[in-house]
Motif scaffolding. Structure first.
Motif, PDB file in Angstrom:
ATOM      1  N   MET A 214      -2.673  -1.349  -7.454  1.00  0.00           N
ATOM      2  CA  MET A 214      -3.627  -1.348  -6.339  1.00  0.00           C
ATOM      3  C   MET A 214      -5.062  -1.280  -6.850  1.00  0.00           C
ATOM      4  O   MET A 214      -5.932  -2.016  -6.392  1.00  0.00           O
ATOM      5  CB  MET A 214      -3.306  -0.172  -5.396  1.00  0.00           C
ATOM      6  N   GLY A 215      -5.311  -0.377  -7.820  1.00  0.00           N
ATOM      7  CA  GLY A 215      -6.665  -0.230  -8.354  1.00  0.00           C
ATOM      8  C   GLY A 215      -7.167  -1.545  -8.959  1.00  0.00           C
ATOM      9  O   GLY A 215      -8.295  -1.970  -8.699  1.00  0.00           O
TER      10      GLY A 215
ATOM     11  N   PRO B 134      -6.202   6.885 -18.720  1.00  0.00           N
ATOM     12  CA  PRO B 134      -5.861   7.207 -20.110  1.00  0.00           C
ATOM     13  C   PRO B 134      -5.394   5.988 -20.894  1.00  0.00           C
ATOM     14  O   PRO B 134      -5.456   5.963 -22.115  1.00  0.00           O
ATOM     15  CB  PRO B 134      -4.734   8.238 -19.990  1.00  0.00           C
TER      16      PRO B 134
ATOM     17  N   SER C 116      -3.875  -0.466 -18.048  1.00  0.00           N
ATOM     18  CA  SER C 116      -2.595  -1.035 -17.608  1.00  0.00           C
ATOM     19  C   SER C 116      -2.592  -2.548 -17.810  1.00  0.00           C
ATOM     20  O   SER C 116      -3.655  -3.166 -17.987  1.00  0.00           O
ATOM     21  CB  SER C 116      -2.393  -0.719 -16.119  1.00  0.00           C
TER      22      SER C 116
ATOM     23  N   VAL D  77      -4.683   6.757  -8.229  1.00  0.00           N
ATOM     24  CA  VAL D  77      -3.539   7.160  -9.052  1.00  0.00           C
ATOM     25  C   VAL D  77      -2.349   7.403  -8.125  1.00  0.00           C
ATOM     26  O   VAL D  77      -2.491   7.413  -6.900  1.00  0.00           O
ATOM     27  CB  VAL D  77      -3.837   8.455  -9.858  1.00  0.00           C
ATOM     28  N   LYS D  78      -1.179   7.626  -8.694  1.00  0.00           N
ATOM     29  CA  LYS D  78      -0.012   7.986  -7.887  1.00  0.00           C
ATOM     30  C   LYS D  78      -0.261   9.367  -7.274  1.00  0.00           C
ATOM     31  O   LYS D  78      -0.866  10.237  -7.923  1.00  0.00           O
ATOM     32  CB  LYS D  78       1.236   8.045  -8.777  1.00  0.00           C
TER      33      LYS D  78
ATOM     34  N   VAL E 277       0.313  12.331  -9.466  1.00  0.00           N
ATOM     35  CA  VAL E 277      -0.599  12.526 -10.611  1.00  0.00           C
ATOM     36  C   VAL E 277      -1.872  13.244 -10.145  1.00  0.00           C
ATOM     37  O   VAL E 277      -2.496  13.994 -10.895  1.00  0.00           O
ATOM     38  CB  VAL E 277      -0.970  11.149 -11.247  1.00  0.00           C
TER      39      VAL E 277
ATOM     40  N   VAL F 134      -6.950   6.078  -1.861  1.00  0.00           N
ATOM     41  CA  VAL F 134      -5.897   5.224  -1.310  1.00  0.00           C
ATOM     42  C   VAL F 134      -4.523   5.893  -1.469  1.00  0.00           C
ATOM     43  O   VAL F 134      -3.495   5.254  -1.260  1.00  0.00           O
ATOM     44  CB  VAL F 134      -5.873   3.802  -1.948  1.00  0.00           C
TER      45      VAL F 134
ATOM     46  N   PRO G  58      -3.946   1.112   2.231  1.00  0.00           N
ATOM     47  CA  PRO G  58      -3.751  -0.338   2.109  1.00  0.00           C
ATOM     48  C   PRO G  58      -2.257  -0.651   2.247  1.00  0.00           C
ATOM     49  O   PRO G  58      -1.461   0.251   2.478  1.00  0.00           O
ATOM     50  CB  PRO G  58      -4.221  -0.633   0.681  1.00  0.00           C
ATOM     51  N   ASN G  59      -1.883  -1.907   2.132  1.00  0.00           N
ATOM     52  CA  ASN G  59      -0.459  -2.222   2.013  1.00  0.00           C
ATOM     53  C   ASN G  59      -0.251  -3.239   0.898  1.00  0.00           C
ATOM     54  O   ASN G  59      -1.226  -3.747   0.334  1.00  0.00           O
ATOM     55  CB  ASN G  59       0.173  -2.625   3.359  1.00  0.00           C
ATOM     56  N   THR G  60       1.005  -3.500   0.557  1.00  0.00           N
ATOM     57  CA  THR G  60       1.252  -4.270  -0.666  1.00  0.00           C
ATOM     58  C   THR G  60       0.661  -5.683  -0.646  1.00  0.00           C
ATOM     59  O   THR G  60       0.211  -6.144  -1.694  1.00  0.00           O
ATOM     60  CB  THR G  60       2.752  -4.346  -1.021  1.00  0.00           C
TER      61      THR G  60
HETATM   62  N1  LIG Z   1       0.632  -0.694  -4.483  1.00  0.00           N
HETATM   63  C1  LIG Z   1       0.386  -0.696  -3.179  1.00  0.00           C
HETATM   64  O1  LIG Z   1       0.508  -1.702  -2.465  1.00  0.00           O
HETATM   65  C2  LIG Z   1      -0.100   0.543  -2.459  1.00  0.00           C
HETATM   66  C3  LIG Z   1      -0.136   0.570  -1.058  1.00  0.00           C
HETATM   67  C4  LIG Z   1      -0.626   1.713  -0.411  1.00  0.00           C
HETATM   68  C5  LIG Z   1      -1.068   2.786  -1.160  1.00  0.00           C
HETATM   69  N2  LIG Z   1      -1.001   2.734  -2.529  1.00  0.00           N
HETATM   70  C6  LIG Z   1      -1.454   3.907  -3.256  1.00  0.00           C
HETATM   71  O2  LIG Z   1      -2.198   3.498  -4.384  1.00  0.00           O
HETATM   72  C7  LIG Z   1      -2.025   4.427  -5.433  1.00  0.00           C
HETATM   73  C8  LIG Z   1      -1.703   3.658  -6.704  1.00  0.00           C
HETATM   74  O3  LIG Z   1      -0.509   2.906  -6.515  1.00  0.00           O
HETATM   75  P1  LIG Z   1      -0.124   1.715  -7.493  1.00  0.00           P
HETATM   76  O4  LIG Z   1       0.969   0.974  -6.861  1.00  0.00           O
HETATM   77  O5  LIG Z   1      -1.355   1.025  -7.954  1.00  0.00           O
HETATM   78  O6  LIG Z   1       0.464   2.591  -8.734  1.00  0.00           O
HETATM   79  P2  LIG Z   1       0.414   2.270 -10.277  1.00  0.00           P
HETATM   80  O7  LIG Z   1       0.503   0.798 -10.511  1.00  0.00           O
HETATM   81  O8  LIG Z   1       1.401   3.168 -10.961  1.00  0.00           O
HETATM   82  O9  LIG Z   1      -1.065   2.710 -10.692  1.00  0.00           O
HETATM   83  C9  LIG Z   1      -1.441   4.017 -10.974  1.00  0.00           C
HETATM   84  C10 LIG Z   1      -2.256   3.976 -12.253  1.00  0.00           C
HETATM   85  O10 LIG Z   1      -2.762   5.271 -12.517  1.00  0.00           O
HETATM   86  C11 LIG Z   1      -2.689   5.463 -13.929  1.00  0.00           C
HETATM   87  N3  LIG Z   1      -2.773   6.871 -14.315  1.00  0.00           N
HETATM   88  C12 LIG Z   1      -1.768   7.725 -14.657  1.00  0.00           C
HETATM   89  N4  LIG Z   1      -2.291   8.928 -14.981  1.00  0.00           N
HETATM   90  C13 LIG Z   1      -3.629   8.828 -14.871  1.00  0.00           C
HETATM   91  C14 LIG Z   1      -4.712   9.730 -15.077  1.00  0.00           C
HETATM   92  N5  LIG Z   1      -4.509  10.977 -15.503  1.00  0.00           N
HETATM   93  N6  LIG Z   1      -5.986   9.291 -14.854  1.00  0.00           N
HETATM   94  C15 LIG Z   1      -6.204   8.033 -14.441  1.00  0.00           C
HETATM   95  N7  LIG Z   1      -5.214   7.128 -14.237  1.00  0.00           N
HETATM   96  C16 LIG Z   1      -3.951   7.524 -14.441  1.00  0.00           C
HETATM   97  C17 LIG Z   1      -1.382   4.834 -14.290  1.00  0.00           C
HETATM   98  O11 LIG Z   1      -1.302   4.624 -15.672  1.00  0.00           O
HETATM   99  P3  LIG Z   1       0.160   4.652 -16.416  1.00  0.00           P
HETATM  100  O12 LIG Z   1       0.957   3.556 -15.812  1.00  0.00           O
HETATM  101  O13 LIG Z   1      -0.199   4.462 -17.834  1.00  0.00           O
HETATM  102  O14 LIG Z   1       0.747   6.005 -16.106  1.00  0.00           O
HETATM  103  C18 LIG Z   1      -1.439   3.549 -13.481  1.00  0.00           C
HETATM  104  O15 LIG Z   1      -2.109   2.531 -14.171  1.00  0.00           O
HETATM  105  C19 LIG Z   1      -0.905   5.366  -5.003  1.00  0.00           C
HETATM  106  O16 LIG Z   1      -1.448   6.609  -4.654  1.00  0.00           O
HETATM  107  C20 LIG Z   1      -0.284   4.708  -3.806  1.00  0.00           C
HETATM  108  O17 LIG Z   1       0.138   5.657  -2.856  1.00  0.00           O
HETATM  109  C21 LIG Z   1      -0.530   1.649  -3.187  1.00  0.00           C
END
Ligand SMILES: NC(=O)c1ccc[n+]([C@@H]2O[C@H](COP(=O)([O-])OP(=O)(O)OC[C@H]3O[C@@H](n4cnc5c(N)ncnc54)[C@H](OP(=O)(O)O)[C@@H]3O)[C@@H](O)[C@H]2O)c1
Length: 283
Positions: free
Chosen positions: A15-16, A41, A44, A77-78, A81, A102, A125-127
């Motif tokens: 998402m980021g 850290p 990705s 972040v998740k 985390v 988010v 947001p959504n996927t």
């Molecule tokens: N994806 C979606 O469509 C969606 C929709 C709605 C809401 N969200 C929200 O968006 C957020 C992120 O979701 P995502 O799908 O993008 O997850 P993700 O791909 O796992 O991204 C999270 C990122 O945070 C990194 N991270 C881990 N520890 C950290 C730290 N200490 N400091 C900074 N970064 C760190 C992770 O790195 P590592 O992989 O190296 O651990 C990873 O790159 C979540 O809170 C989720 O609820 C996402």
């Protein structure tokens, strides 16, 4: 003089990175690359092309000197985390910095505890947002709810799709049940449609292609109808349903008492309930 309104993106996963790609992309160019700092850290796989292309600054953690230049912090972040990084972030983030989160299920109360006194905007947001086809639902705390902050959130979150504002945070759970979890319902429908085609004798790969193109095409028609104000979902359905035809035969099954509309109603209610339960755990 260095900008004092830089953006720190904390967590640059799927998402980021999708948001960052939108901020930096030529189409919107909402943010000069030198005004974006990735806080993670490890870079990705999804962030790597952006870091290389735009030569982005990446830091493992936000220190006070860097944070002094940051006017907007986007937390992506998740949710699990977040509690681990929150104390250190809270210590360095400026008193006037706008926090945009988010994180699913982490409410304004919990965010406000971590960032006391700061304007906070929670965005869901959504996927489909990862390809700029999403929809966002947003709500602000009292300090965040001013036009300038709303605009900042719309500029940043808006790259994944339009932003719809809620007046009451409790409606975030209902919105989660519709747009947050909603893509999965549509994926399930697409799976079921393909499986049904296969059961009627179509080769599996053909059934899948037909189902995917049908869902995508119907979505595009819906979007067109909404944009032009010509047709909503019910009107489009009626337009393709000839009396006593094939579509009518199928809809008689799907719209029977207790069938699809009732199931969707129950499914959204279950998602809303679960979202409330998860939120209660974090607040
Ligand atoms: N994806 C979606 O469509 C969606 C929709 C709605 C809401 N969200 C929200 O968006 C957020 C992120 O979701 P995502 O799908 O993008 O997850 P993700 O791909 O796992 O991204 C999270 C990122 O945070 C990194 N991270 C881990 N520890 C950290 C730290 N200490 N400091 C900074 N970064 C760190 C992770 O790195 P590592 O992989 O190296 O651990 C990873 O790159 C979540 O809170 C989720 O609820 C996402």
């Amino acid at each position: 003089m260095a900008s004092r309104n830089k953006v720190a993106l904390v967590g640059a996963g799927r998402m980021g990175s999708a948001m960052a790609a939108g901020w930096l992309g030529a189409e919107r160019n909402a943010l000069p690359p030198e005004d974006l700092i990735l806080v993670c850290p490890r870079v990705s796989d999804s962030a790597r092309p952006l870091v290389d292309r735009y030569n982005l600054k990446v830091v493992e953690t936000l220190d006070a000197k860097t944070a002094a230049e940051v006017g907007r912090v986007v937390v992506a972040v998740k949710p699990q985390v977040f509690p681990k990084i929150a104390p250190a972030l809270s210590e360095v983030v400026r008193e006037d910095a706008l926090i945009i989160s988010v994180l699913a299920g982490t409410g304004l109360t919990a965010l406000g505890r971590v960032f006391p006194g700061r304007p906070v905007i929670r965005v869901m947001p959504n996927t489909p947002g990862s390809i700029g086809k999403g929809i966002n639902v947003a709500v602000a705390n009292a300090a965040g709810d001013i036009p300038e902050n709303r605009k900042a959130a719309e500029d940043l979150a808006g790259v994944t799709g339009p932003v719809e504002w809620l007046d009451e945070e409790r409606l975030m759970d209902a919105a989660t049940g519709v747009s947050g979890s909603g893509p999965a319902y549509v994926f399930l429908f697409c799976e079921a449609l393909a499986k049904a085609g296969e059961a009627e004798g179509l080769p599996a790969d053909l059934a899948e292609r037909l189902a995917v193109a049908t869902v995508a095409g119907a979505g595009a028609l819906l979007e067109d109808g909404l944009k032009n104000g010509t047709a909503d979902a019910a009107a489009l359905r009626k337009a393709v349903t000839s009396p006593k035809g094939t579509t009518q035969a199928a809809l008689d099954v799907l719209m029977a008492p207790g069938a699809l509309p009732a199931l969707v109603r129950n499914a959204v209610a279950a998602a809303e309930r679960r979202s409330r339960e998860l939120g209660a755990d974090t607040d």
